[in-house]
Design an enzyme around this catalytic site. Structure first.
Site, PDB file in Angstrom:
ATOM      1  N   GLY A  23     -11.925   8.235 -19.772  1.00 33.34           N
ATOM      2  CA  GLY A  23     -13.102   7.615 -20.361  1.00 33.34           C
ATOM      3  C   GLY A  23     -13.536   6.308 -19.736  1.00 33.34           C
ATOM      4  O   GLY A  23     -14.438   5.647 -20.245  1.00 33.34           O
ATOM      5  N   SER A  67      -8.498   4.647  -9.723  1.00 34.78           N
ATOM      6  CA  SER A  67      -8.031   4.895  -8.360  1.00 34.78           C
ATOM      7  C   SER A  67      -8.326   3.775  -7.375  1.00 34.78           C
ATOM      8  O   SER A  67      -7.865   3.827  -6.237  1.00 34.78           O
ATOM      9  CB  SER A  67      -8.619   6.207  -7.839  1.00 34.78           C
ATOM     10  OG  SER A  67      -7.990   7.300  -8.467  1.00 34.78           O
ATOM     11  N   GLY A  95     -14.733   0.872   0.371  1.00 32.71           N
ATOM     12  CA  GLY A  95     -14.645   0.710  -1.069  1.00 32.71           C
ATOM     13  C   GLY A  95     -13.782   1.773  -1.686  1.00 32.71           C
ATOM     14  O   GLY A  95     -13.022   2.466  -0.998  1.00 32.71           O
ATOM     15  N   HIS A  96     -13.896   1.922  -2.991  1.00 31.96           N
ATOM     16  CA  HIS A  96     -13.173   2.974  -3.715  1.00 31.96           C
ATOM     17  C   HIS A  96     -13.769   3.078  -5.107  1.00 31.96           C
ATOM     18  O   HIS A  96     -14.364   2.127  -5.615  1.00 31.96           O
ATOM     19  CB  HIS A  96     -11.681   2.669  -3.811  1.00 31.96           C
ATOM     20  CG  HIS A  96     -10.817   3.890  -3.729  1.00 31.96           C
ATOM     21  ND1 HIS A  96     -10.738   4.818  -4.747  1.00 31.96           N
ATOM     22  CD2 HIS A  96     -10.008   4.350  -2.747  1.00 31.96           C
ATOM     23  CE1 HIS A  96      -9.917   5.790  -4.393  1.00 31.96           C
ATOM     24  NE2 HIS A  96      -9.452   5.545  -3.178  1.00 31.96           N
ATOM     25  N   ASP A  97     -13.624   4.245  -5.716  1.00 34.66           N
ATOM     26  CA  ASP A  97     -14.002   4.462  -7.097  1.00 34.66           C
ATOM     27  C   ASP A  97     -12.739   4.745  -7.901  1.00 34.66           C
ATOM     28  O   ASP A  97     -11.689   5.064  -7.340  1.00 34.66           O
ATOM     29  CB  ASP A  97     -14.959   5.643  -7.235  1.00 34.66           C
ATOM     30  CG  ASP A  97     -16.297   5.386  -6.567  1.00 34.66           C
ATOM     31  OD1 ASP A  97     -16.599   4.215  -6.276  1.00 34.66           O
ATOM     32  OD2 ASP A  97     -17.037   6.359  -6.333  1.00 34.66           O
ATOM     33  N   GLY A  98     -12.851   4.651  -9.218  1.00 33.51           N
ATOM     34  CA  GLY A  98     -11.717   4.955 -10.073  1.00 33.51           C
ATOM     35  C   GLY A  98     -12.165   5.570 -11.382  1.00 33.51           C
ATOM     36  O   GLY A  98     -13.109   5.088 -12.010  1.00 33.51           O
TER      37      GLY A  98
END
Length: 608
Positions: free
Chosen positions: A460, A215, A453-456
């Site tokens: 897995g 993401s 920021g962002h995480d994804g």
């Protein structure tokens, strides 16, 4: 530092005798200092006990005798953790704190590559700083000033070896098969890598290995959208049907009024986890958009925040209509090319040309490669970009520099880059990942500092990106399985404390005596696309059962049932195991009376 009385990047520590011991002790347990000066030191209390003229008395009377606690109190035990450039000065004939103490400390620092210097003053005793030769006293005072000026008044270069050691140690601790770390600070970049890309093949991770960034792709899609705004082709607050007159949604109000701003801020209310595969053709986003006619409207338009992958797929379709290119081609031409990214892509066949990580899932104590490598192309704008850590940092650098690439190419106007970081909406859960959302970017408040920021997360694989614009700092972590969130928490806490003097907030934990809560009003079934929550009253309170549904069923392991521990009247915590940190769950109602549970950044409506 909290009162702005000291620059956290220019702190120095110094001391003599007991103060010398404490200087060594502090730098072995705290990395905040830019410079250290230790005089008349004690580095190893065990050898000190038998070599100092007062060693026996010190050990017995002050330290309670010999034992394991002596090692715990000795700076030398944790000398491998020292990163602070250190000047050591010592009387060569010191009987109280023998010169061997200084030599031990200096040798260990040099062996670990820490900038250090040892100065021994011939014929001088422990009190030479008071009654030694004037030339010696003048010399050590000058050296103290020069050392602090040299190391505290200039930024110490990033230490690649140290972060390589920390990445490997923490990745092993948290069972992460493979990881890549990238740190950007102004014009400096360091990279580190650990483990394997695939446990079945044993292919090793390298700096040029690619991971799925999940993401984090949403920020890339938002950047392309903002380019179209810059070009006058799109208005963030105009209805999407102005560009896509064929758009059909379940809720006719949303169909007529949903805007690009709603999509980029996750406030459209469209059910966000529609992962239907509409094929590999260039029309996949067009076909996906048609499916939204049957997608649920989870909440009224703009009524609350709920993380929405579907909205970004729709935003990608808008990009296609305005550019006349597929989303894949548009992001390649508008971002990858001007940024000079040669190992970044969106399609599996592109990944095959490079060293690509495979996701892993842990079940029954075993970590195995996943059976499906990527998400469907139809959700590309929401999460199918893959990249190296260096390529992610190149994208981050462009945003830190106000939309300009390293070679001076303007990708985005400064106004658009700034607008992406500004607050657009808050979150129903005050203990969630962040405190607010911008345009694409997630906004974090850490220790009085503003980060974006962002995480994804894909099948897995997990990725993390944080930018601290005020200090020109960006950090990305790319992983392929294991307890990735725990690795992120431990590693980023160290990085931001050491490099920026910023304390990362710790996840909330339950009180020893949780407050009494009326559990009955929260029990029931909550459901949206791809997931169902069944919340029941158990022996110890509420219990949450999560069922993965829809197209994701079978691709992801079923989460374990967990207890919900209250920390407030409507706020609860849960965790999958004792090895993981707590996550928050919030129950709330809209002004119009609809009930929701907010978990995993998503608003899930109560259906029964």
């Amino acid at each position: 530092m909290a009162e702005n009385l000291a620059d956290p990047a220019k702190l120095a520590v110094t001391g003599y005798s007991y103060g010398g011991y404490l200087t060594c002790y502090l730098t072995s347990r705290d990395t905040r200092f830019a410079a250290a000066v230790a005089g008349g030191v004690v580095s190893d209390l065990r050898s000190m006990a038998g070599t100092s003229d007062g060693g026996r008395y010190l050990t017995e009377l002050e330290l309670g005798g010999t034992g394991e606690h002596i090692a715990e109190l000795s700076p030398l035990t944790l000398v491998d953790e020292v990163r602070t450039p250190t000047l050591i000065y010592h009387g060569a004939s010191d009987d109280r704190c023998p010169a061997g103490q200084a030599e031990q400390w200096f040798s260990a620092l040099r062996q670990n590559g820490v900038p250090s210097k040892l100065v021994l003053y011939p014929g001088e005793s422990h009190l030479f700083i008071l009654d030694g030769k004037p030339s010696h006293r003048e010399d050590f005072n000058r050296r103290v000033v020069d050392w602090v000026r040299e190391h505290a008044e200039k930024r110490v270069p990033l230490d690649a070896k140290h972060w390589q050691r920390r990445l490997s140690a923490l990745a092993k601790k948290h069972g992460v098969p493979g990881a890549a770390l990238g740190i950007l600070r102004d014009d400096e970049i360091v990279q580190a890598h650990h483990g394997v890309l695939n446990t079945a093949t044993g292919a090793e991770v390298t700096d040029d290995s690619m991971f799925q960034i999940g993401s984090i792709s949403k920020v890339w899609t938002t950047t392309v959208v903002m380019q179209l705004v810059d070009e006058g082709l799109l208005d963030l607050d105009a209805p999407i049907i102005d560009v896509l007159p064929e758009l059909k949604l379940t809720d006719h109000v949303a169909e007529r009024k949903v805007t690009m701003r709603h999509l980029l801020t996750h406030t459209s209310g469209i059910d966000g986890d529609v992962f239907t595969d509409t094929g590999r053709g260039d029309d996949c986003l067009e076909r996906y958009t048609e499916l939204l006619a049957d997608a649920a409207q989870n909440h009224p338009l703009g009524a609350t925040f709920s993380y929405c992958n579907s909205g970004f797929a729709l935003a990608g379709r808008v990009v296609e209509k305005l550019t006349g290119r597929t989303w894949d081609a548009a992001v390649r031409e508008r971002l990858f090319a001007p940024l000079g990214l040669t190992r970044t892509g969106t399609l599996p066949e592109e990944a095959l040309l490079h060293r690509a990580a495979v996701g892993h899932i842990t079940e029954d104590g075993r970590t195995e490669p996943v059976s499906v490598w990527a998400l469907p192309r139809s959700v590309g704008p929401a999460g199918t970009i893959f990249a190296t850590a260096a390529d992610v940092l190149a994208f981050a650098r462009m945003h830190l520099d106000g939309g300009i690439t390293r070679d001076g190419t303007r990708v985005l106007t400064g106004a658009a880059a700034k607008a992406m970081t500004e607050k657009q909406t808050g979150l129903p859960d005050p203990n969630a990942l962040a405190d607010s959302w911008g345009l694409g970017w997630i906004r974090f408040g850490w220790d009085g500092q503003r980060l974006v920021g962002h995480d994804g997360n894909t099948i897995g694989q997990s990725a993390f990106l944080r930018l601290l614009p005020e200090q020109g700092l960006a950090v990305t972590l790319l992983t392929n399985g294991g307890h990735t969130r725990e690795l992120y928490l431990d590693l980023y806490r160290e990085i931001f404390a050491e490099l920026a003097g910023v304390a990362m907030p710790r996840p909330p934990e339950p009180a020893d005596a949780p407050p009494a809560v009326d559990h009955a009003r929260y029990a029931g079934r909550y459901e949206r696309a791809s997931v169902r929550f069944d919340i029941t009253e158990g022996e110890h309170g509420l219990r949450l059962k999560t069922t993965v549904t829809g197209s994701l069923a079978g691709l992801l392991p079923e989460p374990p049932d967990v207890d919900l521990v209250p920390i407030g009247d409507s706020t609860f915590l849960c965790r999958d195991s004792e090895d993981e940190s707590w996550r928050s769950v919030v129950f709330y109602e809209l002004p119009t009376g609809e009930r929701y549970v907010h978990a995993g950044l998503r608003a899930t409506p109560k259906v029964s």
